[in-house]
Enzyme design. Structure first.
Site, mmCIF file in Angstrom:
data_model
loop_
_atom_site.group_PDB
_atom_site.id
_atom_site.type_symbol
_atom_site.label_atom_id
_atom_site.label_comp_id
_atom_site.label_asym_id
_atom_site.label_seq_id
_atom_site.Cartn_x
_atom_site.Cartn_y
_atom_site.Cartn_z
ATOM 1 N N MET A 1 26.732 68.691 37.032
ATOM 2 C CA MET A 1 27.869 69.558 36.718
ATOM 3 C C MET A 1 28.829 69.581 37.900
ATOM 4 O O MET A 1 28.434 69.913 39.013
ATOM 5 C CB MET A 1 27.347 70.959 36.400
ATOM 6 C CG MET A 1 26.661 71.001 35.040
ATOM 7 S SD MET A 1 25.713 72.475 34.800
ATOM 8 C CE MET A 1 26.957 73.732 34.943
ATOM 9 N N GLU A 2 30.091 69.225 37.590
ATOM 10 C CA GLU A 2 31.068 69.029 38.654
ATOM 11 C C GLU A 2 31.233 70.283 39.510
ATOM 12 O O GLU A 2 31.443 71.382 38.998
ATOM 13 C CB GLU A 2 32.419 68.665 38.041
ATOM 14 C CG GLU A 2 33.276 67.920 39.011
ATOM 15 C CD GLU A 2 34.741 68.210 38.825
ATOM 16 O OE1 GLU A 2 35.106 68.987 37.924
ATOM 17 O OE2 GLU A 2 35.521 67.658 39.601
ATOM 18 N N CYS A 91 34.433 66.985 28.933
ATOM 19 C CA CYS A 91 35.142 67.780 29.949
ATOM 20 C C CYS A 91 36.405 68.416 29.367
ATOM 21 O O CYS A 91 37.263 67.718 28.817
ATOM 22 C CB CYS A 91 35.488 66.908 31.150
ATOM 23 S SG CYS A 91 36.306 67.859 32.440
ATOM 24 N N LYS A 133 27.815 61.958 26.208
ATOM 25 C CA LYS A 133 27.815 63.430 26.186
ATOM 26 C C LYS A 133 29.088 63.864 25.483
ATOM 27 O O LYS A 133 30.197 63.517 25.912
ATOM 28 C CB LYS A 133 27.801 63.933 27.635
ATOM 29 C CG LYS A 133 28.074 65.405 27.819
ATOM 30 C CD LYS A 133 26.797 66.198 27.758
ATOM 31 C CE LYS A 133 27.022 67.691 27.872
ATOM 32 N NZ LYS A 133 27.788 68.104 29.018
ATOM 33 N N HIS A 162 27.157 69.111 23.387
ATOM 34 C CA HIS A 162 27.474 70.499 23.730
ATOM 35 C C HIS A 162 28.072 71.117 22.472
ATOM 36 O O HIS A 162 29.124 70.676 22.001
ATOM 37 C CB HIS A 162 28.462 70.514 24.909
ATOM 38 C CG HIS A 162 28.917 71.888 25.266
ATOM 39 N ND1 HIS A 162 29.867 72.130 26.220
ATOM 40 C CD2 HIS A 162 28.551 73.101 24.816
ATOM 41 C CE1 HIS A 162 30.070 73.436 26.333
ATOM 42 N NE2 HIS A 162 29.288 74.040 25.475
ATOM 43 N N ASN A 193 22.762 70.968 23.378
ATOM 44 C CA ASN A 193 23.154 71.620 24.631
ATOM 45 C C ASN A 193 24.129 72.765 24.329
ATOM 46 O O ASN A 193 24.896 72.702 23.380
ATOM 47 C CB ASN A 193 23.820 70.571 25.543
ATOM 48 C CG ASN A 193 24.604 71.183 26.699
ATOM 49 O OD1 ASN A 193 25.824 71.067 26.773
ATOM 50 N ND2 ASN A 193 23.920 71.833 27.610
ATOM 51 N N GLY A 194 24.064 73.796 25.155
ATOM 52 C CA GLY A 194 25.017 74.900 25.055
ATOM 53 C C GLY A 194 24.347 76.236 24.874
ATOM 54 O O GLY A 194 23.622 76.450 23.898
ATOM 55 N N ASP A 195 24.535 77.120 25.864
ATOM 56 C CA ASP A 195 24.055 78.507 25.764
ATOM 57 C C ASP A 195 22.554 78.657 25.588
ATOM 58 O O ASP A 195 22.106 79.558 24.869
ATOM 59 C CB ASP A 195 24.778 79.234 24.617
ATOM 60 C CG ASP A 195 26.072 79.852 25.113
ATOM 61 O OD1 ASP A 195 26.328 79.802 26.328
ATOM 62 O OD2 ASP A 195 26.815 80.390 24.273
ATOM 63 N N GLY A 217 22.501 73.376 31.069
ATOM 64 C CA GLY A 217 23.626 73.265 31.992
ATOM 65 C C GLY A 217 23.552 74.415 32.980
ATOM 66 O O GLY A 217 22.764 74.400 33.929
HETATM 67 C C1 FMN Z 1 31.254 74.161 36.430
HETATM 68 C C2 FMN Z 1 30.829 73.211 35.352
HETATM 69 C C3 FMN Z 1 30.888 71.852 35.590
HETATM 70 C C4 FMN Z 1 30.494 70.935 34.599
HETATM 71 N N1 FMN Z 1 30.544 69.603 34.863
HETATM 72 C C5 FMN Z 1 30.099 68.711 33.937
HETATM 73 C C6 FMN Z 1 30.074 67.323 34.211
HETATM 74 O O1 FMN Z 1 30.470 66.853 35.295
HETATM 75 N N2 FMN Z 1 29.597 66.506 33.239
HETATM 76 C C7 FMN Z 1 29.149 66.988 32.032
HETATM 77 O O2 FMN Z 1 28.704 66.213 31.182
HETATM 78 N N3 FMN Z 1 29.175 68.281 31.749
HETATM 79 C C8 FMN Z 1 29.640 69.160 32.676
HETATM 80 N N4 FMN Z 1 29.660 70.490 32.377
HETATM 81 C C9 FMN Z 1 29.210 70.953 31.041
HETATM 82 C C10 FMN Z 1 27.709 71.230 31.020
HETATM 83 O O3 FMN Z 1 26.981 70.045 31.238
HETATM 84 C C11 FMN Z 1 27.276 71.820 29.677
HETATM 85 O O4 FMN Z 1 27.566 70.903 28.662
HETATM 86 C C12 FMN Z 1 27.986 73.129 29.353
HETATM 87 O O5 FMN Z 1 28.034 73.974 30.481
HETATM 88 C C13 FMN Z 1 27.268 73.864 28.201
HETATM 89 O O6 FMN Z 1 25.912 74.017 28.488
HETATM 90 P P1 FMN Z 1 25.306 75.377 29.127
HETATM 91 O O7 FMN Z 1 25.704 76.500 28.209
HETATM 92 O O8 FMN Z 1 23.837 75.097 29.188
HETATM 93 O O9 FMN Z 1 25.950 75.550 30.475
HETATM 94 C C14 FMN Z 1 30.060 71.418 33.338
HETATM 95 C C15 FMN Z 1 30.005 72.774 33.109
HETATM 96 C C16 FMN Z 1 30.393 73.680 34.081
HETATM 97 C C17 FMN Z 1 30.329 75.166 33.779
#
Ligand code: FMN
Length: 321
Positions: A1-2, A91, A133, A162, A193-195, A217
């Site tokens: 995650m960036e 993204c 993704k 996601h 993926n997601g939440d 995530g």
């Molecule tokens: C700060 C931040 C940076 C992220 N960077 C990336 C990334 O570089 N590549 C990617 O595939 N998803 C990235 N995501 C998305 C997450 O991988 C994930 O799909 C998203 O947060 C939903 O999942 P979660 O609810 O488990 O967080 C990022 C999410 C956040 C909040």
């Protein structure tokens, strides 16, 4: 995650167990072949066997739109030792989308197809697969199934979805049932993926999507032991106890002890606050500690305060009589 999960965070999280693989922050591809150092900076694990110290494989993620350039860069990464190239079609960042990357491609399934195919073709003969993704769409979900099919037709060997559109940002709810629709049509594995913040969310996401596997995530940071508890539940049907604050603060302490000593201490403090801010999202106790620590700016003071217990709510021990 960036910006939030780098090699050190990956190392710490995967040492706790439960993760099958992890993915780097995205490497942005425009119109150049990037030098190896760009890939090695995002994925220092490439200098070893592209695994975290605990042995979890690290996949390298690319973000871009031009099939030939994506292919060229995928090949550079594969030759450096990346075991899988993952493509980012999720993204939501405006600057990224304006420059034709991430979720922007979901408006045109044909472009998803060509981007994945560009990488798939370039990797032929290397034995390195491409995965994708995705989100459920850009503005709405009308192209969700088509985009997933396009990624698969382009050669993606696994899809991680996601369960929200770009427009939905990170707002709950996640539409896990939509990932189920994608899974039903797909002939490659689909990961939801997601939440997914708790064991119960894991279970509900599985039930709603029918997917075997989930990707964590933010919760990987919010509750670093969640993956391990999920794995334990999968294997035994038993529930491991919830994560305690003492464990969280010990992990943050380990993070500081291993962080690059050249980083200015104010940067380290802000990284700690960033992590704590994610931890507090679903944990009241971490929230109390965040409130207690958020105004501290000196690293030494922060670390001392981190070890202290928070005044328990309802206690008036600190109130002068
Ligand atoms: C700060 C931040 C940076 C992220 N960077 C990336 C990334 O570089 N590549 C990617 O595939 N998803 C990235 N995501 C998305 C997450 O991988 C994930 O799909 C998203 O947060 C939903 O999942 P979660 O609810 O488990 O967080 C990022 C999410 C956040 C909040």
């Amino acid at each position: 995650m960036e910006g939030v999960i780098d090699a050190l965070t990956r190392a710490l999280l995967t040492e706790l167990g439960g993760f099958d693989w992890s993915v780097t922050e995205f490497v942005r591809v425009t119109d150049a072949r990037l030098p190896p150092r760009v890939f090695q900076r995002i994925c220092p694990e490439l200098e070893g066997d592209s695994r975290t110290p605990g042995g979890t494989p690290v996949y390298l993620q690319l973000l871009g739109a031009q099939p030939d350039k994506l292919g060229e860069n995928a090949l550079v990464a594969a030759n450096l030792g990346a075991p899988v190239i993952d493509m980012n079609f999720g993204c939501p960042a405006k600057t990224v989308n304006r420059h034709d990357g991430g979720a922007a491609l979901l408006r045109t399934p044909e472009r998803v197809y060509r981007a994945v195919q560009g990488v798939h073709e370039a990797l032929k003969g290397t034995g390195v697969p491409v995965t994708a993704k995705l989100r459920l769409g850009f503005e709405d979900k009308t192209l969700a199934l088509e985009c997933a099919r396009a990624a698969e037709d382009g050669g993606a060997q696994r899809l991680v979805v996601h369960a929200r559109t770009r427009r939905e940002g990170y707002r709950p709810p996640a539409h896990w049932e939509w990932v189920g629709r994608i899974r039903e049509q797909a002939s490659v594995p689909v990961v939801v993926n997601g939440d997914i913040w708790t064991l119960e969310d894991y279970w509900r996401a599985r039930e709603a999507s029918g997917c075997q596997d989930v990707m964590l995530g933010r919760a990987a940071l919010a509750d670093p032991w969640l993956a391990k508890r999920i794995r334990h539940w999968q294997l035994t049907g038993e529930r491991l106890p919830d994560t305690r604050w003492q464990d969280r603060s010990a992990l943050l302490t380990a993070y500081v002890s291993r962080i690059d000593p050249a980083l200015p201490s104010r940067v380290v403090v802000s990284l700690l606050k960033q992590w704590l801010n994610i931890m507090r999202q679903h944990d009241g106790e971490a929230g109390e500690h965040f409130q207690r620590l958020r105004r501290i700016t000196a690293l030494e003071d922060f670390m001392t305060a981190l070890q202290e217990e928070a005044p328990s709510s309802g206690s008036d021990a600190s109130t002068p009589l």
